[in-house]
Design an enzyme around this catalytic site. Structure first.
Site, PDB file in Angstrom:
ATOM      1  N   GLN A 119      -0.041   2.187   2.624  1.00 61.66           N
ATOM      2  CA  GLN A 119       1.242   1.773   2.032  1.00 61.66           C
ATOM      3  C   GLN A 119       2.295   1.596   3.126  1.00 61.66           C
ATOM      4  O   GLN A 119       2.504   2.474   3.956  1.00 61.66           O
ATOM      5  CB  GLN A 119       1.691   2.804   0.983  1.00 61.66           C
ATOM      6  N   ASP A 127      -5.361  -5.877   1.503  1.00 61.70           N
ATOM      7  CA  ASP A 127      -3.963  -6.310   1.567  1.00 61.70           C
ATOM      8  C   ASP A 127      -3.840  -7.663   2.274  1.00 61.70           C
ATOM      9  O   ASP A 127      -2.803  -8.326   2.174  1.00 61.70           O
ATOM     10  CB  ASP A 127      -3.142  -5.291   2.374  1.00 61.70           C
ATOM     11  N   LYS A 156      -0.686   1.633  -8.495  1.00 67.67           N
ATOM     12  CA  LYS A 156      -1.937   1.030  -8.022  1.00 67.67           C
ATOM     13  C   LYS A 156      -3.131   1.867  -8.470  1.00 67.67           C
ATOM     14  O   LYS A 156      -4.151   1.327  -8.909  1.00 67.67           O
ATOM     15  CB  LYS A 156      -1.918   0.902  -6.493  1.00 67.67           C
TER      16      LYS A 156
HETATM   17  N1  GUN Z   1       4.667  -2.432   0.764  1.00 66.46           N
HETATM   18  C1  GUN Z   1       5.256  -3.380   0.012  1.00 66.46           C
HETATM   19  N2  GUN Z   1       4.338  -4.241  -0.451  1.00 66.46           N
HETATM   20  C2  GUN Z   1       3.149  -3.815   0.009  1.00 66.46           C
HETATM   21  C3  GUN Z   1       1.822  -4.282  -0.142  1.00 66.46           C
HETATM   22  O1  GUN Z   1       1.542  -5.301  -0.780  1.00 66.46           O
HETATM   23  N3  GUN Z   1       0.871  -3.547   0.477  1.00 66.46           N
HETATM   24  C4  GUN Z   1       1.144  -2.457   1.201  1.00 66.46           C
HETATM   25  N4  GUN Z   1       0.132  -1.810   1.798  1.00 66.46           N
HETATM   26  N5  GUN Z   1       2.364  -1.985   1.368  1.00 66.46           N
HETATM   27  C5  GUN Z   1       3.357  -2.669   0.769  1.00 66.46           C
END
Ligand code: GUN
Length: 294
Positions: free
Chosen positions: A96, A119, A52
């Protein structure tokens, strides 16, 4: 043999569009910023976060990372979220998931300023999405809709079977596809761990979306010829021929299913890159909203 729905190529297309948008914003003195909080050191989470941040850098988006140990208390986590909320340089906040203590997730998500919740996990954004109001859409379902759209796959009137009922993928996917909107208008069936005779449903599907987290969940006998298959799974399986000792596979038996489907996303290189791309899209959108520019 199915057409490969190349998420990497579609991502590259969207990221190029985004990069020029970011340059335009820079001329107006606006730099979109994403803050990432990683708690603990789960290797898969670490690698997602790195991907990311790299993607932000390539797009010209400012990114900042804060790391906390797996033993961090809820208050320590909330402190970081509140700093991000108050920081004008930050337009998007990503914590995350999963957190080492998953019982904290609800409180942490609710602490994120909904205007920075790129998100799309905050109840405010989930509710707005459900009602078809403007909201940050969760990145994976949003990315899947873009794959379908940009590959010319019609959802209107299609029967879509979603396997998996997570808050991150399955549920929002079901909701978005059933909406009366350009990328919706589908008839949607949801299957999950308690579904009896899942193949009975998946065999009726024009589009199957597998978001389960288990390899080989969708096999060739479970789809009708010509179905479109979207594989959301990212599963690590041991592989001694790899330096890392593992390789990534999806939830779909790719080899056999790709013989029978009309189109399929690969793993890696399908949904994964799209998820990151939609995070960038949401972050830029947040900066645009914050500054009230066209
Ligand atoms: N864990 C798995 N997919 C995601 C996501 O799209 N965002 C976040 N913050 N954590 C994740």
């Amino acid at each position: 043999m199915a057409k490969i729905l190349d998420g990497k190529a579609i991502s590259a297309e969207i990221r190029a569009e985004l990069k020029s948008r970011v340059s335009e914003l820079k001329e107006k003195g606006i730099v979109p910023g994403l803050a990432v909080l990683l708690v603990g050191d789960d290797p898969a989470s670490r690698s997602y976060v790195t991907a990311k941040e790299r993607a932000c850098e390539e797009a010209g988006i400012y990114s900042r990372e804060v790391k906390l140990p797996a033993t961090a208390s809820l208050n320590e986590i909330l402190d970081v979220v509140q700093q991000f909320n108050a920081d004008d340089q930050i337009n998007g906040i990503l914590v995350q998931l999963p957190l080492p203590d998953s019982s904290m997730e609800e409180s942490v998500i609710e602490a994120i300023d909904p205007d920075k919740d790129v998100d799309g996990f905050h109840p405010m954004n989930v509710g707005r999405m459900m009602m078809g109001l403007p909201a940050f859409l969760p990145c994976t379902p949003h990315g899947i809709l873009q794959i379908l759209k940009r590959s010319g796959i019609e959802t209107s009137g299609a029967h879509v079977v979603v396997i998996g009922r997570s808050n991150i993928v399955g549920r929002p996917m079901l909701n978005l596809l059933s909406q009366k909107s350009e990328l919706g208008n589908a008839t949607v069936t949801m299957c999950h761990t308690r579904t009896k005779n899942m193949a009975e449903y998946t065999r009726q599907a024009d589009i199957v979306i597998a978001a389960v987290g288990w390899p080989n969940t969708l096999t060739a006998d479970m789809i009708k010829p010509g179905a479109v298959v979207i594989d959301v799974g990212v599963n690590r399986i041991p592989d001694d021929s790899k330096k890392s000792g593992f390789r990534l596979v999806g939830d779909v038996d790719f080899e056999a299913v790709s013989e029978k489907a009309s189109a399929i996303t690969p793993v890696p290189g399908g949904v994964g890159p799209m998820t990151i791309t939609m995070l960038l899209v949401n972050t830029v959108e947040s900066a645009v909203r914050r500054h009230g520019v066209e």
